[in-house]
Enzyme design. Structure first.
Site, PDB file in Angstrom:
ATOM      1  N   THR A   1     -15.567  -0.808  -0.619  1.00  0.00           N
ATOM      2  CA  THR A   1     -14.254  -0.513  -0.755  1.00  0.00           C
ATOM      3  C   THR A   1     -13.936   0.089  -2.113  1.00  0.00           C
ATOM      4  OG1 THR A   1     -13.199  -2.932  -1.462  1.00  0.00           O
ATOM      5  CG2 THR A   1     -15.145  -2.423  -2.960  1.00  0.00           C
TER       6      THR A   1
ATOM      7  N   LYS B   1     -12.642   4.382  -1.364  1.00  0.00           N
ATOM      8  CA  LYS B   1     -12.513   4.663   0.447  1.00  0.00           C
ATOM      9  C   LYS B   1     -12.203   6.291   1.100  1.00  0.00           C
ATOM     10  CE  LYS B   1     -11.032  -0.081   1.366  1.00  0.00           C
ATOM     11  NZ  LYS B   1      -9.927  -0.957   1.922  1.00  0.00           N
TER      12      LYS B   1
ATOM     13  N   ASN C   1     -13.864   2.847   5.754  1.00  0.00           N
ATOM     14  CA  ASN C   1     -14.158   1.652   4.926  1.00  0.00           C
ATOM     15  C   ASN C   1     -15.087   1.100   5.803  1.00  0.00           C
ATOM     16  OD1 ASN C   1     -12.924   0.763   7.539  1.00  0.00           O
ATOM     17  ND2 ASN C   1     -12.797  -1.936   6.988  1.00  0.00           N
TER      18      ASN C   1
ATOM     19  N   ASP D   1     -10.094  -0.882   8.402  1.00  0.00           N
ATOM     20  CA  ASP D   1      -8.513  -2.051   8.072  1.00  0.00           C
ATOM     21  C   ASP D   1      -7.396  -2.317   9.127  1.00  0.00           C
ATOM     22  OD1 ASP D   1      -9.858  -2.910   5.897  1.00  0.00           O
ATOM     23  OD2 ASP D   1      -9.881  -1.015   5.016  1.00  0.00           O
TER      24      ASP D   1
ATOM     25  N   GLY E   1       5.157  -0.754  -0.792  1.00  0.00           N
ATOM     26  CA  GLY E   1       3.862   0.400  -1.510  1.00  0.00           C
ATOM     27  C   GLY E   1       3.593   1.916  -0.298  1.00  0.00           C
ATOM     28  N   ALA E   2       2.177   2.430  -1.277  1.00  0.00           N
ATOM     29  CA  ALA E   2       2.694   3.611  -0.567  1.00  0.00           C
ATOM     30  C   ALA E   2       0.734   4.458  -1.332  1.00  0.00           C
ATOM     31  CB  ALA E   2       3.135   4.735  -0.865  1.00  0.00           C
TER      32      ALA E   2
ATOM     33  N   GLY F   1      -3.059 -12.156   3.957  1.00  0.00           N
ATOM     34  CA  GLY F   1      -4.008 -11.022   4.218  1.00  0.00           C
ATOM     35  C   GLY F   1      -5.713 -11.588   4.371  1.00  0.00           C
TER      36      GLY F   1
HETATM   37  P1  NAP Z   1      -3.421   1.099  -4.876  1.00  0.00           P
HETATM   38  O1  NAP Z   1      -4.082   1.594  -4.059  1.00  0.00           O
HETATM   39  O2  NAP Z   1      -3.608   0.966  -5.557  1.00  0.00           O
HETATM   40  O3  NAP Z   1      -2.176   0.890  -4.707  1.00  0.00           O
HETATM   41  C1  NAP Z   1      -1.372   0.091  -5.023  1.00  0.00           C
HETATM   42  C2  NAP Z   1       0.401   0.017  -5.039  1.00  0.00           C
HETATM   43  O4  NAP Z   1       0.730  -0.908  -5.535  1.00  0.00           O
HETATM   44  C3  NAP Z   1       0.629   1.040  -4.592  1.00  0.00           C
HETATM   45  O5  NAP Z   1       1.806   1.256  -3.879  1.00  0.00           O
HETATM   46  C4  NAP Z   1       1.528   1.250  -6.632  1.00  0.00           C
HETATM   47  O6  NAP Z   1       2.504   2.233  -6.314  1.00  0.00           O
HETATM   48  C5  NAP Z   1       1.968  -0.010  -5.776  1.00  0.00           C
HETATM   49  N1  NAP Z   1       2.239  -0.780  -8.228  1.00  0.00           N
HETATM   50  C6  NAP Z   1       1.345  -1.376  -8.741  1.00  0.00           C
HETATM   51  N2  NAP Z   1       1.688  -1.955  -9.848  1.00  0.00           N
HETATM   52  C7  NAP Z   1       2.754  -2.279  -9.667  1.00  0.00           C
HETATM   53  C8  NAP Z   1       3.275  -2.485 -10.048  1.00  0.00           C
HETATM   54  N3  NAP Z   1       4.062  -3.518 -11.307  1.00  0.00           N
HETATM   55  N4  NAP Z   1       4.929  -2.627  -9.468  1.00  0.00           N
HETATM   56  C9  NAP Z   1       5.458  -1.981  -8.018  1.00  0.00           C
HETATM   57  N5  NAP Z   1       4.703  -0.709  -7.914  1.00  0.00           N
HETATM   58  C10 NAP Z   1       2.868  -1.403  -7.964  1.00  0.00           C
HETATM   59  O7  NAP Z   1      -4.097  -0.540  -3.895  1.00  0.00           O
HETATM   60  P2  NAP Z   1      -4.331  -0.412  -2.402  1.00  0.00           P
HETATM   61  O8  NAP Z   1      -5.984  -0.502  -2.229  1.00  0.00           O
HETATM   62  O9  NAP Z   1      -3.639   0.128  -1.388  1.00  0.00           O
HETATM   63  O10 NAP Z   1      -4.755  -2.273  -2.034  1.00  0.00           O
HETATM   64  C11 NAP Z   1      -2.820  -2.816  -2.325  1.00  0.00           C
HETATM   65  C12 NAP Z   1      -2.803  -4.278  -1.776  1.00  0.00           C
HETATM   66  O11 NAP Z   1      -3.645  -4.577  -0.849  1.00  0.00           O
HETATM   67  C13 NAP Z   1      -4.526  -5.437  -2.976  1.00  0.00           C
HETATM   68  O12 NAP Z   1      -3.296  -6.378  -3.222  1.00  0.00           O
HETATM   69  C14 NAP Z   1      -4.977  -5.476  -2.345  1.00  0.00           C
HETATM   70  O13 NAP Z   1      -6.340  -6.193  -1.926  1.00  0.00           O
HETATM   71  C15 NAP Z   1      -4.902  -5.468  -0.473  1.00  0.00           C
HETATM   72  N6  NAP Z   1      -5.406  -5.464   0.964  1.00  0.00           N
HETATM   73  C16 NAP Z   1      -6.314  -6.046   1.485  1.00  0.00           C
HETATM   74  C17 NAP Z   1      -6.653  -5.853   2.421  1.00  0.00           C
HETATM   75  C18 NAP Z   1      -7.460  -7.020   3.581  1.00  0.00           C
HETATM   76  O14 NAP Z   1      -8.036  -6.941   3.977  1.00  0.00           O
HETATM   77  N7  NAP Z   1      -6.133  -8.313   3.206  1.00  0.00           N
HETATM   78  C19 NAP Z   1      -7.575  -4.653   2.729  1.00  0.00           C
HETATM   79  C20 NAP Z   1      -7.136  -3.657   1.671  1.00  0.00           C
HETATM   80  C21 NAP Z   1      -6.477  -4.270   0.760  1.00  0.00           C
HETATM   81  P3  NAP Z   1       2.885   3.224  -7.306  1.00  0.00           P
HETATM   82  O15 NAP Z   1       2.730   4.659  -5.822  1.00  0.00           O
HETATM   83  O16 NAP Z   1       4.372   3.718  -8.125  1.00  0.00           O
HETATM   84  O17 NAP Z   1       1.525   3.319  -8.070  1.00  0.00           O
END
Ligand code: NAP
Length: 287
Positions: free
Chosen positions: A67, A71, A92, A107, A131-132, A250
């Site tokens: 996690t 990853k 993952n 995932d 998101g990206a 999710g």
């Molecule tokens: P990450 O790589 O840190 O990416 C974060 C994303 O959120 C980026 O696109 C970032 O934009 C955006 N962001 C963060 N703060 C922001 C703000 N204040 N305003 C606008 N955009 C913002 O995180 P990740 O690993 O992709 O995870 C994203 C989410 O998915 C998390 O909440 C995680 O818990 C969830 N998730 C769930 C599962 C599941 O099994 N359900 C699995 C994986 C992840 P920038 O690019 O501009 O920084």
């Protein structure tokens, strides 16, 4: 469960790991299916990931989940990597093989199974993806590979959206992903969309945060899927519902990514009945 000399061990590596629900998934399945396996979380401090994977191999651990924040970094410690995980650029799940671990990404398939179980289609759909980051990148690849018509990828940092779009479009061989800034939602075509919320905005404890607050945006959404499951209902989900759409969190994605990992480790097929028993146990942590 009886732990003896034949018990096989799987676990989770990440930082932090203390709030994980993955032990609920795997230990419940092991008990129900009669597998002699135990699953435990392992906190890996910054800079110790390669040591951790090497140590796990030396200790003959059957498999690991990986996690945040490891990853992508874990790829350098693998003996082999599945093509899908390689294309996504994130792993993952590790499965023990002769001479080291093979990496998978469950995932993406987990999200697909979760959406399928709710009757949500990707094929032929126009999709908004918020998101990206690591998760959204896998979602973009999923949508493109499962035949989405167009994916409007909205991100705070446009360059990151452009990078993801460029990579996914190149791999898939068609221009499916359209990179945009968050403010560009006003330029979206005039129709209803499936919207997938893949940012970390709204995650507990900042439960009142939402990436776009304008009600007009939510009038464009027929179905909203938030990758977040804590809180149980995000503000994004509430806004989708208030504007007449259906909304999902999710937790089922988390459930199915775990089930696919379990299936890889134990070479079994988990039934929907067992999946739902695990899901109810996970859900009890929220409502
Ligand atoms: P990450 O790589 O840190 O990416 C974060 C994303 O959120 C980026 O696109 C970032 O934009 C955006 N962001 C963060 N703060 C922001 C703000 N204040 N305003 C606008 N955009 C913002 O995180 P990740 O690993 O992709 O995870 C994203 C989410 O998915 C998390 O909440 C995680 O818990 C969830 N998730 C769930 C599962 C599941 O099994 N359900 C699995 C994986 C992840 P920038 O690019 O501009 O920084």
């Amino acid at each position: 469960m009886i732990i003896d000399g034949k018990t096989r061990t799987c676990g989770l590596i990440g930082n932090p790991v203390e709030h994980t629900l993955s032990p609920v998934i795997h230990n419940t399945l092991a008990e129900r299916l009669g597998h002699h396996m135990v699953y435990v979380p392992f906190l890996v401090e910054e800079g110790r990931l390669a040591d951790a994977v090497k140590g796990a191999d030396a200790l003959n651990l059957l498999g690991l989940n990986v996690t945040v924040p490891y990853k992508s970094e874990v790829i350098a410690s693998l003996r082999d990597i599945d093509t899908l995980a390689k294309n996504i650029g994130a792993v993952n799940t590790l499965v023990k093989t002769e001479g080291g671990y093979k990496g998978y990404n469950t995932d993406m398939e987990g999200l697909y199974r979760a959406m399928d179980s709710e009757g949500i289609r990707i094929e032929g759909e126009d999709i908004i993806l918020l998101g990206a980051g690591g998760a959204a990148r896998a979602v973009a690849y999923l949508c493109a590979s499962k035949g989405a018509q167009k994916v409007y990828l909205l991100n705070r940092t446009l360059e990151k959206a452009q990078t993801v779009a460029g990579e996914v479009n190149r791999t898939i061989g068609r221009d499916v992903i359209v990179p945009m800034t968050l403010g560009d939602y006003t330029k979206l075509p005039d129709r209803k969309f499936l919207a997938i919320q893949g940012t970390s905005v709204g995650l507990s404890p900042k439960v009142e945060d939402v990436v776009i607050a304008d009600q007009a945006f939510y009038q464009k959404i027929h179905t909203g899927f938030d990758l977040i499951y804590s809180p149980w209902e995000t503000r994004f989900m509430r806004l989708v519902k208030e504007n007449g759409g259906a909304a999902y969190n999710g937790l089922k994605m988390l459930l199915y990514q775990g089930i696919i990992a379990y299936e890889l480790w134990n070479d079994v097929q988990v039934s929907e009945e067992d999946a739902m028993i695990v899901y109810e146990k996970m859900k009890a942590h929220f409502i």
